[in-house]
Design an enzyme around this catalytic site. Structure first.
Site, short mmCIF file in Angstrom:
data_model
loop_
_atom_site.label_atom_id
_atom_site.label_comp_id
_atom_site.label_asym_id
_atom_site.label_seq_id
_atom_site.Cartn_x
_atom_site.Cartn_y
_atom_site.Cartn_z
CG HIS A 1 23.93 3.38 12.15
ND1 HIS A 1 24.73 3.54 11.06
CD2 HIS A 1 22.69 3.83 11.80
CE1 HIS A 1 24.02 4.10 10.08
NE2 HIS A 1 22.78 4.28 10.51
CG ASN B 1 -2.28 0.60 0.92
OD1 ASN B 1 -2.36 1.63 0.27
ND2 ASN B 1 -3.35 -0.02 1.41
#
Length: 186
Positions: A117, A87
């Site tokens: 990270h 969607n």
């Protein structure tokens, strides 16, 4: 023999921004950024499917539907099955690899994030990537976020707004932040 940067990203190895091969990642990102405006300006599903196929370098099956806008920073490691529905306003950060098997439903504003990270400040600007796998017939509700390394099981449902940080078993409904099991299907 040393693995190339793309193999290292998909293997979950730490890749620093000063890596001598990082220019190759930047080349893919630049290509994706250049192709994205045409993707999101598409005026019909067939045109959008063709533009996304160009970004991911694989032809999407004609049974797969994606609504614009659709965002990806990389695109090269997205793999979509048949009868997939994505969607509006979804974001796929796919350097770690994103696979949606057949008959997967993705609600609006869903985020699939394979990139992370390190916690150590000295390495924080490096990248750690882990793949996301969404198995057959799973449904990801509106504005849910799936984090790196997560597998969503077959027939599973992720409730709207959930943040999924752990694997979801087959035939299970999860919701909340962090997502927890709500019930079993069947």
């Amino acid at each position: 023999m040393m693995k190339d940067i793309f193999e290292r990203l998909k293997a979950g190895e730490l890749v620093r921004l000063d890596d001598p091969e990082f220019f190759r990642v930047n080349e893919v990102v630049s290509r994706t950024l250049a192709l994205s405006p045409a993707l999101n300006a598409a005026t019909n599903v067939d045109e959008l499917r063709a533009k996304l196929s160009e970004i991911i370098s694989t032809s999407l099956d004609g049974s797969t539907t994606v609504f614009a806008p659709f965002y990806t920073n990389f695109g090269r490691f997205i793999n979509l099955g048949k009868h997939v529905f994505i969607n509006h306003a979804c974001s796929f950060l796919d350097m770690g690899g994103i696979t949606l098997e057949d008959h997967v439903l993705i609600g609006p504003k869903v985020n699939l994030i394979t990139e992370n990270h390190p916690l150590d400040p000295a390495d924080r600007r490096g990248m750690l990537c882990k793949p996301i796998l969404i198995k057959r017939n799973a449904w990801i509700g509106a504005a849910a976020t799936i984090l790196p390394g997560v597998t969503i099981g077959e027939n599973a449902v992720v409730a709207a707004g959930a943040v999924v940080s752990r694997n979801v078993p087959d035939n299970t409904v999860v919701g909340g932040i962090p997502a927890k099991e709500i019930r079993t299907i069947f």
